[in-house]
Every structure is written in structure tokens, then in C-alpha cells.
Design an enzyme around this catalytic site. Structure first.
Site, PDB file in Angstrom:
ATOM      1  N   SER A  74       0.789  -1.229   0.000  1.00 27.69           N
ATOM      2  CA  SER A  74       0.000   0.000   0.000  1.00 27.69           C
ATOM      3  C   SER A  74       0.821   1.280   0.000  1.00 27.69           C
ATOM      4  CB  SER A  74      -0.935   0.002   1.213  1.00 27.69           C
ATOM      5  OG  SER A  74      -0.190  -0.049   2.415  1.00 27.69           O
TER       6      SER A  74
ATOM      7  N   HIS B 103      -5.190  -4.422  -2.227  1.00 24.13           N
ATOM      8  CA  HIS B 103      -4.937  -3.378  -3.226  1.00 24.13           C
ATOM      9  C   HIS B 103      -4.812  -3.947  -4.645  1.00 24.13           C
ATOM     10  CE1 HIS B 103      -4.341   0.027  -0.463  1.00 24.13           C
ATOM     11  NE2 HIS B 103      -3.915  -0.904   0.371  1.00 24.13           N
TER      12      HIS B 103
ATOM     13  N   LYS C 297     -12.089  -1.071  -1.154  1.00 23.02           N
ATOM     14  CA  LYS C 297     -11.280  -0.393  -2.177  1.00 23.02           C
ATOM     15  C   LYS C 297     -11.957  -0.562  -3.543  1.00 23.02           C
ATOM     16  CE  LYS C 297      -7.224  -0.405   0.652  1.00 23.02           C
ATOM     17  NZ  LYS C 297      -7.879  -0.833   1.917  1.00 23.02           N
TER      18      LYS C 297
END
Lengths: 81, 412
Positions: free
Chosen positions: B185, B213, B244
Site C-alpha cells: 500500500s 490493493h 477499495k
């Protein structure tokens, strides 16, 4: 077989570059409080110790290690394991 | 000394920060306008620090599904799945995840943080070992701690260090859980997954990959790094988040191991938490369907990532080595980073300010997270905003040279 005294002697050699000039390392020297190491230096010191003794020190054991002697005990236990 | 006195140090840091007129950790988003815009400090602001990779927070299918779920099932579940029972929609979401990953078992958690807490603590307990990448997210560290296993860190993305530490464990390597992330990240770099899988197999260890991610970002079908590398059968468990690419809140784990289902009965973060509310479950399930049917979103995301990365690089910023949706500009000092972050905000650009101890090697970062929903015009505005702040970096001539850096090992 590596004895407690051998480990202490080797450890003192490893720790020497991390001590300030004039500071006398003792068995009861507190690693963080007395040597004044920041987190980066602590990690570098641990990496050197781990590679020298071919061990991995678990993160969960670190809070119980405050002095040189306690570090010797931890290394001894891991070397014997 | 009272228990509260320990907060005085934090209070001083906070007050020092407030004196500078910059408070990056207390941003109020006054009104959300779209996946990429909001009103902050009374000003229309481009959001490029929200991890909204595919821009699905305002997708009509997701909104409609969430609205219908609230109308039909209410605003919340008011309890845990173990005590109060699961809604049918919880199981339907788990089935949708299993179908998406083409794996037989899926478990949903109320947050991504809890997914790591719940799965890692259940998989590795006292007597077991966890080998985790040094740059892992805090939820991974906390999950490892909760389980009571011996936790050993290996150097970030360093397969040789991982292999060395597995060898040191001897027979214990077979009771070792390796934990890595698909995309990290802070600097946006990927794990060397193929090599890690080979080492894992060599030592008989177990491997968990956190695709927080990378879900929606990598792979032919947007399933993440595990899919992209083609090791779906070799990885023992994939962990991920809904907050996300899927645009909601929650987390999950998927696995091919039949025993994985039993984690429900041993995982405290699963058992003792109120379950995800119906609107979140419904919008997440809709978002999975959108990802499956709209591969062009991923292509747009990557086009945008290239535009921003190239633009910032040409503007002279020192960036992470890999192009991707996480683009972090390295800033020489904390004071400079604070000032530049504020400068961007005043120009209507919101990025993440990342400073030690949250960053690898004590770096100061202005981190952008690109979205498929960003327009080329918005991205150009962001690049111009960064370019206008270049004078702040003039004292540090090295950082003005267009170059890339190798991701550094986290040391604190």
C-alpha cells in the site's frame, strides 16, 4: 557446542559498533534505554545477530528482552532449538 | 502518573502540527460529489487518495442494490452471525465471491481489518510460526499477534531472506504460515509471488496473500496478483477487502481447503462482531458483478495510472519503481511533505500524506491512488498541481532528477 559464555562474548563484539564511544557494555546493560538506539538501529542490530547465530528472533519475544543477558538467553534457546 | 498521561506526547505532536496550520489527519469531507470529487474546506476538490480504484461507490447498480436491501431488510443486522444467524444475503455474497474466485469456500467479515485478524489468528496459533513480509499492513501484524504464534519478519519482497528463515525453522517450516500482500500500500510494488510460491512449496509451508490493493486491479478477470501469476491452486488462502475496488466496507477470505469453513467457529473477530449490514452486502455483491462484466474498468484504471505516473515523473518527482494505481512521490522531509500536502489541498487536490512510522524506511510520501473514474482532465490538473510545488523541492536537487527508486525495506 556454543556455551552461554561464548554467546555473550560474540554478542559483545556484535554490539560494540552500536555503542557510543566510551560506553562500557555490561551484561545488565539495557539495550534500548542505555544504548539509545532508534528503531532502525535496533533492526540492523537484530539482523546482524540473527545472521551471526543463524537464528530468527520472533517479534513476540522482543518485549521480554531488555538487557544483554536476556538477549544471550534468547539466543541460547534459539540456537539449541 | 495516570493512564491518560501517556497521551500527552501525542497531544504535543498534534498541537505542533496545528500550529503549522496543517492537519492532514483530521480532514472533513463536507460533501461527496462523485467517486473523484468532494467539497473539502468549502472547496471543490479532486479526490486522489481514497483507494476507490474502479470508482464503484456511485455505480447505479450498486446504489440500487443497496437501496433495495435497506428497504427490504432494514438498516442493520443488530448482531453477529453466530448468535443472531446469517441473513440469506450473507451466504449469497459468499457464494458470489467463491464463484468469482473459482474457489469452493468463502467467508465474509465485517471489515477488511477483521478479515486479517480473523483468518490469521485462526490459522496460526501457539506453537506455529508466521513469516510475514516486513512491509505488511497493520491488520496483518495485529492478526498475527492475536493468534499467539511465533511471528518472524522477513525483508520486504526478499525471497532469499524468506528462504533463509524457512531453512532456520527446520521441521517447524511445515507449521509455518507465510503472509504477503499482492500490491503493497505504501509504494505500490508487487510481491514476487511466483518465487514465493516455489519457496513455500519447497518447505511445505502455507501461504496467505492479501489482495486488498490488487483485487479489481490485476489479473485477466480482475481477481488480483494470484490470478495474474497463475498460482490460484498453490496459494492456500486469499484475503481481501470490500473497501477499495468494491466500493463498500467489509472483508473476506477464500480458499480451496475444505477445513477453511471451520474458521467460522474458531475466529473471534468473526464470532463476536455484528455482521455486515444488508445494504453493504447487497452493494458489494452488485460490485462483484460489475467487475465481472466490465473489464474495461480495469483497462481505464491502468490508462489513468500510466498518465499520472508519467506526468509526475516528467515533473521531476521521485516515484515508486512500478507503475500502478498506487503512485507515491517521495519527499525529502516531513516539513516539506506537510507543506506540499497543504499546497495541493489549497489547489483542490486531495492526496494521502504518509509519514513515519507508517512508512517503509522512514520515508515521507505524498501518495496518490488512481481511479478508473478519474478523467484525463482531472489527472492533468493533479499533475499541474504537483508541478507547481516543485520549487519546494529546489533545495534538494537530487529529487528533481527524473528517476525511479527500488522499494525499500521497512525497518520500523
Amino acid at each position: 557446542m556454543t556455551t552461554n559464555a561464548d554467546i555473550l562474548s560474540q554478542l559483545m563484539e556484535i554490539l560494540r559498533p552500536f555503542t557510543k564511544e566510551g560506553h562500557q557494555l555490561r551484561e545488565d546493560t539495557k539495550l534500548v534505554a542505555e544504548l539509545g538506539l532508534d528503531s532502525l538501529q535496533v533492526m540492523q542490530m537484530l539482523l546482524k545477530i540473527e545472521d551471526h547465530f543463524d537464528i530468527s528472533i520472533p517479534l513476540n519475544n522482543l518485549p521480554t528482552i531488555q538487557t544483554v543477558q536476556e538477549l544471550v538467553h534468547e539466543i541460547e534457546a534459539l540456537v539449541k532449538a | 502518573m495516570s493512564l491518560f498521561e501517556k497521551f500527552h506526547r501525542i497531544q504535543k505532536v498534534r498541537q505542533d502540527l496545528l500550529k503549522t496550520g496543517v492537519n492532514p489527519f483530521h480532514i472533513t469531507v463536507e460533501k461527496v460529489l462523485s467517486p473523484t470529487e468532494a467539497i473539502i474546506n468549502g472547496q471543490r476538490t479532486i479526490l486522489v487518495g481514497t483507494n476507490n480504484y474502479l470508482g464503484l461507490t456511485f455505480h447505479p447498480d450498486c446504489i440500487e442494490a443497496g437501496q433495495n436491501a435497506i428497504a427490504q431488510e432494514g438498516t442493520g443486522t443488530t448482531g453477529s452471525r453466530m448468535a443472531n444467524g446469517s441473513f440469506l444475503s450473507h451466504f449469497e455474497l459468499e457464494q458470489a465471491l467463491a464463484d468469482f474466485y473459482r474457489l469452493p469456500h468463502a467467508i465474509v467479515f465485517s471489515t477488511g481489518y477483521q478479515a486479517n485478524l480473523g483468518i490469521l489468528s485462526a490459522l496460526a496459533g501457539p506453537g506455529d510460526v508466521i513469516l510475514l513480509d516486513g512491509d505488511s499492513h497493520a491488520s496483518i501484524y495485529d492478526g498475527c499477534r492475536l493468534g499467539g504464534a511465533d511471528v518472524i519478519r522477513f525483508k520486504h519482497n526478499d525471497v532469499a531472506d524468506l528462504e533463509k528463515r524457512l531453512r532456520r525453522l527446520g521441521e517447524r517450516s511445515q507449521k509455518t504460515l507465510i503472509v504477503i500482500e499482492g500490491i503493497y500500500s505504501m509504494l505500490g510494488d508487487r510481491a514476487p509471488l511466483a518465487k514465493i510460491v516455489a519457496v513455500k512449496k519447497l518447505f511445505g509451508a502455507t501461504l496467505v496473500v492479501d489482495e486488498a490493493h490488487s483485487l479489481g486491479v490485476l489479473g485477466q478477470n480482475s481477481r488480483g496478483l494470484v490470478e495474474e501469476v497463475g498460482v490460484e491452486q498453490e496459494v492456500d488462502c486469499i484475503v481481501g477487502t470490500f473497501s477499495k475496488s468494491l466500493g463498500s466496507t467489509g472483508g473476506f477470505g477464500v480458499s480451496h481447503h475444505p477445513e477453511f469453513e471451520l474458521i467460522r467457529y474458531t475466529s473471534r473477530p468473526y464470532i463476536f462482531t455484528a455482521s455486515s449490514c444488508p445494504s453493504v452486502v447487497a452493494s458489494t455483491k452488485a460490485a462483484i458483478q460489475v467487475i465481472r462484466t466490465h473489464p474495461q474498468l480495469r483497462k481505464k484504471l491502468w490508462d489513468n495510472a500510466h498518465q499520472l505516473y508519467n506526468g509526475l515523473r516528467q515533473a521531476g518527482y521521485l516515484l515508486g519503481a512500478e507503475v500502478g494505481p498506487i503512485i507515491a512521490a517521495m519527499i525529502p522531509t516531513k516539513e516539506m511533505a506537510l507543506s506540499m500536502w497543504q499546497g495541493l489541498l489549497e489547489q483542490g487536490i486531495y492526496v494521502n500524506l504518509m509519514i513515519p512510522p507508517a512508512t517503509p524506511n522512514g520515508e515521507c510520501l505524498l501518495r496518490c491512488s488512481v481511479s478508473a473514474a478519474h478523467t484525463p482532465t482531472q489527472l492533468e490538473t493533479i499533475i499541474q498541481g504537483f508541478s507547481s510545488l516543485q520549487s519546494s523541492l529546489e533545495d534538494d536537487s537530487e529529487s528533481l532528477e527524473p528517476q525511479t527508486m527500488q522499494p525499500l525495506h521497512r525497518t520500523c
